[in-house]
Enzyme design. Structure first.
Site, short mmCIF file in Angstrom:
data_model
loop_
_atom_site.label_atom_id
_atom_site.label_comp_id
_atom_site.label_asym_id
_atom_site.label_seq_id
_atom_site.Cartn_x
_atom_site.Cartn_y
_atom_site.Cartn_z
N TYR A 1 -5.73 15.12 55.34
CA TYR A 1 -6.40 16.27 54.91
C TYR A 1 -7.41 16.52 55.87
O TYR A 1 -8.39 15.60 56.14
CB TYR A 1 -6.75 16.24 53.58
CG TYR A 1 -5.49 16.43 52.55
CD1 TYR A 1 -4.23 16.61 52.93
CD2 TYR A 1 -5.73 16.28 51.30
CE1 TYR A 1 -3.10 17.02 52.33
CE2 TYR A 1 -4.49 16.41 50.28
CZ TYR A 1 -3.47 16.49 50.92
OH TYR A 1 -2.32 16.74 49.96
N SER B 1 5.69 11.08 47.62
CA SER B 1 5.67 12.45 47.63
C SER B 1 6.46 13.02 48.27
O SER B 1 7.27 12.56 49.58
CB SER B 1 4.27 12.94 48.04
OG SER B 1 4.04 14.36 47.94
N ASN B 2 7.24 14.16 47.93
CA ASN B 2 8.32 14.99 48.66
C ASN B 2 9.68 14.03 48.89
O ASN B 2 10.19 14.25 49.95
CB ASN B 2 7.84 15.79 49.80
CG ASN B 2 6.34 16.16 49.74
OD1 ASN B 2 6.59 17.13 48.86
ND2 ASN B 2 5.34 15.96 50.36
N GLY C 1 0.27 28.13 46.83
CA GLY C 1 -0.73 27.98 47.92
C GLY C 1 -1.85 29.26 47.89
O GLY C 1 -2.31 29.57 49.16
N SER D 1 -8.04 24.79 44.09
CA SER D 1 -9.06 25.85 44.26
C SER D 1 -10.49 25.04 44.16
O SER D 1 -10.61 23.99 43.89
CB SER D 1 -9.34 26.32 42.95
OG SER D 1 -10.37 27.39 42.78
#
Ligand code: NAP
Length: 296
Positions: free
Chosen positions: A53, A157-158, A211, A261
């Site tokens: 990230y 994840s995924n 998103g 957020s």
């Protein structure tokens, strides 16, 4: 040899704070500390990171706040991910690819610990399914890192249901972090949420607001869903964001949505959804608007 893995008893907060966008919020260290404190005050105690990230800088940005206020660490659960080699100026790989080899997973876990100024990570996820994953070898790597006290729990994840099962055979995985929102319904049908329910493992949910597309999207689906949801939100006297979180939370797999957020008000709107239980009719009205056709 006894299993090195503790009973998978980690309690994530019902709403998890996601830090994917942290570096774009342009908060100085004191403002980051305050942001974390306010999230904790709202009952958000789990913080979702990934090595990649913010062009590999998000964890260190968050970690600088933990270094400035070390007492915060004891009040939170740190979740991070690894396994994607993302090409960037800092990492000039010729292509993007996935890597779950022992050396890479270890290197990224150790880097996350260092960046976050932490002795232990509560939960580490393999970010995306690596087609070349050797499940047994990866499980050994997980076991060693757990024995060393570096990682408490593991997840993915995924991952599809069968990819999850393949690794879960060797390691007690805690969760599959999946995309689900009124604009993205795949997990309802692809077996991943069924598997989570079957195993009693709460899924984490990413991009619960699509998103941001829920608010700003101009494509037909977004316009349709927004119109439907605005009417329901007005009737229930809640915000559009709260309704989207309530829609995700209504799924019987008891998901933990991950916020995106940077605004505390945005976190508050997510937490408010914990008090809302949507009727089946409202839930399906949103599903119908998303699909663009009624149930068969
Ligand atoms: P999201 O909640 O779907 O979207 C967040 C975006 O929506 C932010 O840019 C936010 O801006 C905006 N937004 C929120 N309320 C709004 C409003 N009322 N009006 C206009 N815009 C609004 O979540 P996400 O950031 O895409 O994903 C959440 C977390 O999931 C990430 O932080 C990350 O931890 C995780 N994630 C995981 C994966 C994975 O592969 N596992 C992939 C993507 C994300 P403001 O800051 O202005 O509110």
């Amino acid at each position: 040899m006894p299993s090195p893995f503790p009973v998978p008893d980690l309690q994530l907060s019902p709403i998890v704070a996601g830090l994917w966008r942290l570096t774009s919020w342009k908060l100085d260290v004191q403002a980051r500390v305050r942001w974390i404190e306010q999230a904790l005050e709202l009952g958000i105690t789990s913080f979702d990171h990934a090595d990649i990230y913010g062009d590999y800088e998000e964890e260190a940005t968050f970690g600088a706040a933990l270094k400035a206020a070390p007492a915060l660490r004891r009040r939170m659960q740190l979740v991070t991910k690894c396994g994607i080699r993302l090409r960037s100026a800092k990492r000039p790989y010729p292509i993007n690819y996935y890597d779950t080899t022992p050396a890479y997973v270890r290197a990224q876990v150790e880097r996350s610990l260092q960046c976050l100024h932490a002795d232990q990570l509560d939960l580490v996820l393999i970010h995306r399914p690596d087609y070349l994953m050797d499940a047994e070898e990866l499980a050994d790597t997980f076991a060693t890192l757990t024995r060393e006290g570096k990682v408490r729990h593991w997840g993915v994840s995924n991952h599809s249901a069968s990819q999850f099962a393949l690794l879960h055979r060797h390691v007690p995985l805690l969760t599959n972090q999946l995309e689900l929102s009124p604009l993205h319904l795949d997990a309802l049908d692809d077996g991943t949420l069924d598997q989570a329910q079957q195993l009693g493992l709460r899924p984490m949910i990413w991009s619960p607001l699509g998103g941001g597309r829920l608010f700003t999207g101009t494509d037909e689906q977004a316009v349709r869903v927004r119109a439907c949801m605005e009417a329901i939100a007005a009737r229930l006297r809640i915000s559009l964001a709260t309704l989207a979180f309530a829609w995700v939370l209504r799924h019987p797999s008891r998901p933990c949505p991950v916020t995106g957020s940077g605004r505390i008000e945005g976190l508050r709107e997510a937490v408010a959804a914990l008090e809302v239980r949507l009727s089946n009719e409202d839930w399906y009205a949103i599903w119908t608007a998303s699909q663009g056709h009624p149930v068969p």
